[in-house]
Design a protein around this motif. Structure first.
Motif, PDB file in Angstrom:
ATOM      1  N   ALA A 213       0.669  -1.223   0.095  1.00  0.00           N
ATOM      2  CA  ALA A 213       0.058   0.016  -0.017  1.00  0.00           C
ATOM      3  C   ALA A 213       0.700   1.221   0.103  1.00  0.00           C
ATOM      4  O   ALA A 213       0.585   2.321  -0.716  1.00  0.00           O
ATOM      5  N   VAL A 214       2.030   1.116   0.701  1.00  0.00           N
ATOM      6  CA  VAL A 214       2.960   2.455   0.835  1.00  0.00           C
ATOM      7  C   VAL A 214       3.364   2.854  -0.575  1.00  0.00           C
ATOM      8  O   VAL A 214       3.593   4.088  -0.805  1.00  0.00           O
ATOM      9  N   PHE A 215       3.751   1.825  -1.363  1.00  0.00           N
ATOM     10  CA  PHE A 215       4.305   2.055  -2.952  1.00  0.00           C
ATOM     11  C   PHE A 215       3.327   2.692  -3.736  1.00  0.00           C
ATOM     12  O   PHE A 215       3.495   3.358  -4.549  1.00  0.00           O
ATOM     13  N   LEU A 216       1.965   2.400  -3.500  1.00  0.00           N
ATOM     14  CA  LEU A 216       1.120   3.079  -4.101  1.00  0.00           C
ATOM     15  C   LEU A 216       0.924   4.469  -3.887  1.00  0.00           C
ATOM     16  O   LEU A 216       0.458   5.291  -4.441  1.00  0.00           O
ATOM     17  N   TRP A 217       1.465   4.918  -2.464  1.00  0.00           N
ATOM     18  CA  TRP A 217       1.181   6.173  -2.137  1.00  0.00           C
ATOM     19  C   TRP A 217       2.192   7.051  -2.725  1.00  0.00           C
ATOM     20  O   TRP A 217       1.991   8.577  -2.860  1.00  0.00           O
ATOM     21  N   ILE A 218       3.095   6.618  -3.503  1.00  0.00           N
ATOM     22  CA  ILE A 218       3.913   7.418  -4.445  1.00  0.00           C
ATOM     23  C   ILE A 218       3.373   8.303  -5.365  1.00  0.00           C
ATOM     24  O   ILE A 218       3.444   9.515  -5.587  1.00  0.00           O
ATOM     25  N   LEU A 219       2.079   7.571  -6.074  1.00  0.00           N
ATOM     26  CA  LEU A 219       1.412   8.442  -6.961  1.00  0.00           C
ATOM     27  C   LEU A 219       0.652   9.265  -6.603  1.00  0.00           C
ATOM     28  O   LEU A 219       0.036   9.370  -5.235  1.00  0.00           O
ATOM     29  N   PRO A 220       0.706  10.758  -6.818  1.00  0.00           N
ATOM     30  CA  PRO A 220      -0.050  11.811  -6.337  1.00  0.00           C
ATOM     31  C   PRO A 220      -1.488  11.841  -6.777  1.00  0.00           C
ATOM     32  O   PRO A 220      -1.932  12.874  -7.119  1.00  0.00           O
ATOM     33  N   TYR A 221      -2.081  10.841  -6.326  1.00  0.00           N
ATOM     34  CA  TYR A 221      -3.702  10.703  -6.318  1.00  0.00           C
ATOM     35  C   TYR A 221      -4.293  10.420  -5.080  1.00  0.00           C
ATOM     36  O   TYR A 221      -4.015   9.393  -4.375  1.00  0.00           O
ATOM     37  N   GLU A 222      -4.887  11.247  -4.668  1.00  0.00           N
ATOM     38  CA  GLU A 222      -5.461  11.559  -3.049  1.00  0.00           C
ATOM     39  C   GLU A 222      -6.610  10.112  -3.004  1.00  0.00           C
ATOM     40  O   GLU A 222      -6.766   9.528  -1.999  1.00  0.00           O
ATOM     41  N   TRP A 223      -7.400   9.943  -3.977  1.00  0.00           N
ATOM     42  CA  TRP A 223      -8.348   8.825  -4.320  1.00  0.00           C
ATOM     43  C   TRP A 223      -7.629   7.788  -3.904  1.00  0.00           C
ATOM     44  O   TRP A 223      -8.180   6.597  -3.354  1.00  0.00           O
ATOM     45  N   LEU A 224      -6.565   7.545  -4.857  1.00  0.00           N
ATOM     46  CA  LEU A 224      -5.756   6.117  -5.024  1.00  0.00           C
ATOM     47  C   LEU A 224      -5.222   6.052  -3.436  1.00  0.00           C
ATOM     48  O   LEU A 224      -5.389   4.703  -2.856  1.00  0.00           O
ATOM     49  N   ARG A 225      -4.681   6.872  -2.743  1.00  0.00           N
ATOM     50  CA  ARG A 225      -4.046   6.802  -1.645  1.00  0.00           C
ATOM     51  C   ARG A 225      -5.204   6.396  -0.623  1.00  0.00           C
ATOM     52  O   ARG A 225      -4.974   5.382   0.379  1.00  0.00           O
ATOM     53  N   TRP A 226      -6.262   6.912  -0.506  1.00  0.00           N
ATOM     54  CA  TRP A 226      -7.339   6.616   0.595  1.00  0.00           C
ATOM     55  C   TRP A 226      -7.989   5.297   0.363  1.00  0.00           C
ATOM     56  O   TRP A 226      -8.212   4.662   1.176  1.00  0.00           O
ATOM     57  N   CYS A 227      -8.072   4.980  -0.943  1.00  0.00           N
ATOM     58  CA  CYS A 227      -8.625   3.541  -1.106  1.00  0.00           C
ATOM     59  C   CYS A 227      -7.645   2.610  -0.713  1.00  0.00           C
ATOM     60  O   CYS A 227      -8.125   1.585  -0.258  1.00  0.00           O
ATOM     61  N   SER A 228      -6.145   2.727  -0.840  1.00  0.00           N
ATOM     62  CA  SER A 228      -5.192   1.917  -0.573  1.00  0.00           C
ATOM     63  C   SER A 228      -5.296   1.602   0.961  1.00  0.00           C
ATOM     64  O   SER A 228      -5.044   0.771   1.700  1.00  0.00           O
ATOM     65  N   ILE A 229      -5.284   2.729   1.728  1.00  0.00           N
ATOM     66  CA  ILE A 229      -5.449   2.967   3.202  1.00  0.00           C
ATOM     67  C   ILE A 229      -6.859   2.290   3.687  1.00  0.00           C
ATOM     68  O   ILE A 229      -6.321   1.338   4.579  1.00  0.00           O
ATOM     69  N   VAL A 230      -7.873   2.347   3.160  1.00  0.00           N
ATOM     70  CA  VAL A 230      -8.850   1.650   3.544  1.00  0.00           C
ATOM     71  C   VAL A 230      -8.741   0.237   3.526  1.00  0.00           C
ATOM     72  O   VAL A 230      -9.241  -0.478   4.410  1.00  0.00           O
ATOM     73  N   LEU A 231      -8.354  -0.227   2.265  1.00  0.00           N
ATOM     74  CA  LEU A 231      -8.329  -1.407   2.179  1.00  0.00           C
ATOM     75  C   LEU A 231      -7.355  -2.260   3.019  1.00  0.00           C
ATOM     76  O   LEU A 231      -7.529  -3.565   3.624  1.00  0.00           O
ATOM     77  N   ALA A 232      -6.184  -1.597   3.305  1.00  0.00           N
ATOM     78  CA  ALA A 232      -5.178  -2.112   4.050  1.00  0.00           C
ATOM     79  C   ALA A 232      -5.695  -2.199   5.676  1.00  0.00           C
ATOM     80  O   ALA A 232      -5.293  -3.131   6.418  1.00  0.00           O
ATOM     81  N   LEU A 233      -6.274  -0.884   5.866  1.00  0.00           N
ATOM     82  CA  LEU A 233      -6.884  -0.958   7.389  1.00  0.00           C
ATOM     83  C   LEU A 233      -8.013  -2.154   7.594  1.00  0.00           C
ATOM     84  O   LEU A 233      -7.770  -2.731   8.726  1.00  0.00           O
ATOM     85  N   CYS A 234      -8.744  -2.414   6.555  1.00  0.00           N
ATOM     86  CA  CYS A 234      -9.884  -3.690   6.698  1.00  0.00           C
ATOM     87  C   CYS A 234      -9.061  -4.885   6.856  1.00  0.00           C
ATOM     88  O   CYS A 234      -9.535  -5.683   7.651  1.00  0.00           O
ATOM     89  N   LEU A 235      -7.948  -5.082   6.002  1.00  0.00           N
ATOM     90  CA  LEU A 235      -7.326  -6.410   6.184  1.00  0.00           C
ATOM     91  C   LEU A 235      -6.600  -6.622   7.382  1.00  0.00           C
ATOM     92  O   LEU A 235      -6.694  -7.630   8.167  1.00  0.00           O
ATOM     93  N   SER A 236      -5.938  -5.509   7.772  1.00  0.00           N
ATOM     94  CA  SER A 236      -4.847  -5.796   8.968  1.00  0.00           C
ATOM     95  C   SER A 236      -5.643  -5.716  10.303  1.00  0.00           C
ATOM     96  O   SER A 236      -5.762  -6.624  11.094  1.00  0.00           O
ATOM     97  N   GLY A 237      -6.878  -4.908  10.313  1.00  0.00           N
ATOM     98  CA  GLY A 237      -7.761  -4.900  11.368  1.00  0.00           C
ATOM     99  C   GLY A 237      -8.633  -6.181  11.462  1.00  0.00           C
ATOM    100  O   GLY A 237      -8.705  -6.642  12.684  1.00  0.00           O
ATOM    101  N   THR A 238      -9.119  -6.852  10.305  1.00  0.00           N
ATOM    102  CA  THR A 238      -9.702  -7.964  10.676  1.00  0.00           C
ATOM    103  C   THR A 238      -8.700  -8.978  11.160  1.00  0.00           C
ATOM    104  O   THR A 238      -9.194  -9.693  12.044  1.00  0.00           O
ATOM    105  N   VAL A 239      -7.369  -9.281  10.870  1.00  0.00           N
ATOM    106  CA  VAL A 239      -6.789 -10.326  11.444  1.00  0.00           C
ATOM    107  C   VAL A 239      -6.519 -10.045  13.031  1.00  0.00           C
ATOM    108  O   VAL A 239      -6.751 -10.822  13.643  1.00  0.00           O
ATOM    109  N   LEU A 240      -6.472  -8.580  13.434  1.00  0.00           N
ATOM    110  CA  LEU A 240      -6.313  -8.366  14.701  1.00  0.00           C
ATOM    111  C   LEU A 240      -7.412  -8.739  15.493  1.00  0.00           C
ATOM    112  O   LEU A 240      -7.400  -9.194  16.685  1.00  0.00           O
TER     113      LEU A 240
END
Length: 303
Positions: A213-240
């Motif tokens: 997800a961090v490598f996707l944050w290189i691209l200067p698109y806020e919508w892409l950054r927030w989508c990757s954050i939400v997806l990573a949060l859902c997967l990581s939070g579900t495991v915990l």
């Protein structure tokens, strides 16, 4: 009639004393010697092979054969050595399991199986630290690319800040959670208990989803950054949540809500904080300034 020299005919041998008198240098072995107690054989000077070995080596062999390991203090390297002794395919399985959680599957029971490791969590945290620092520098360079007064300078302090944030989250949060669960386990019976290393292992592997997800944050698109954050949060939070739910589900409802909320909120703070600090978006002030300059130019041209 059988010959008197038949070799298969039973014959009576002479007494042992007569035989010894004929050959005094002969060596005799008594069957009774094999049945003597060990102390008597040692006293007589007969010791089995291997008795002269080092007694410390014998103690090590005894520990290995009995399956017991001597305990060592937790501040020594020998204590942590066992947590880095893991096969590569096990690390791969745990990384995949942390990225693709399945409902009803506890990460500790399915993947750790009472055998936590620090090899995977250490390298995941280290990789994430450098990924955030490098990606943040590249993102900052792309945002200011093309500006005449901009001169790129690498920000090495981002490595230190990222390391402090990631390793603090991966160690101090599990420490606090382990202490709280241990305290609640003494208050409420029949609660599922996890060791400190198991909790550290879960938190370390739960960060693996943030690396792509961090490598996707290189691209200067806020919508892409927030989508990757939400997806990573859902997967990581579900495991915990699925991992620590069995440890608190029999507790008081207020305690359950507090623990689950704290786990999710701290995970959100880490992800959003890293995105906000290390990955800046185009400054609106510059856009306003450019629009003002453009308006002034038009006004001058019209006059």
């Amino acid at each position: 009639m059988a010959s008197t020299n038949d070799p298969f005919q039973f014959q009576e041998f002479e007494e042992a004393g007569n035989l010894l008198e004929a050959n005094k240098d002969a060596v005799t072995i008594s069957i009774e010697d094999d049945f003597k107690p060990e102390k008597q054989r040692k006293a007589a000077g007969f010791a089995p092979d291997g008795e002269d070995e080092d007694p410390l080596a014998g103690d090590d062999k005894t520990e290995l054969l009995s399956g017991q390991k001597k305990s060592v203090p937790f501040w020594t390297f020998e204590y942590y050595q066992k947590f880095f002794d893991i096969e590569t395919h096990h690390v791969k399985e745990r990384i995949i399991g942390s990225m693709v959680p399945w409902p009803g599957k506890n990460f500790i029971h399915v993947y750790l199986r009472r055998n936590p490791d620090l090899y995977g969590p250490f390298w995941i945290c280290t990789t994430l630290v450098f990924a955030i620092a490098i990606s943040g520098n590249i993102s900052n360079f792309l945002v200011h690319l093309g500006k005449p007064n901009y001169k790129y300078t690498p920000e090495f302090r981002k490595v230190t800040i990222a390391a402090t944030a990631i390793f603090s989250y991966a160690w101090f949060v599990p420490l606090a959670l382990w202490g709280f669960l241990l305290w609640r386990n003494n208050k409420v019976m029949n609660l599922v208990s996890y060791s400190f290393m198991e909790i550290v292992c879960v938190y370390g592997y739960s960060l693996s989803i943030y690396i792509p997800a961090v490598f996707l944050w290189i691209l200067p698109y806020e919508w892409l950054r927030w989508c990757s954050i939400v997806l990573a949060l859902c997967l990581s939070g579900t495991v915990l949540v699925m991992t620590f739910w069995p440890a608190v589900r029999d507790d008081h409802p207020k305690v359950i809500v507090a623990i689950m909320s704290a786990i999710v909120v701290l995970n959100v703070l880490l992800a959003v904080g890293c995105k906000a600090y290390f990955f800046s978006k185009p400054e609106p002030a510059l856009q306003v300034e450019n629009s003002a300059i453009t308006a002034a130019i038009k006004a001058t041209a019209s006059t």
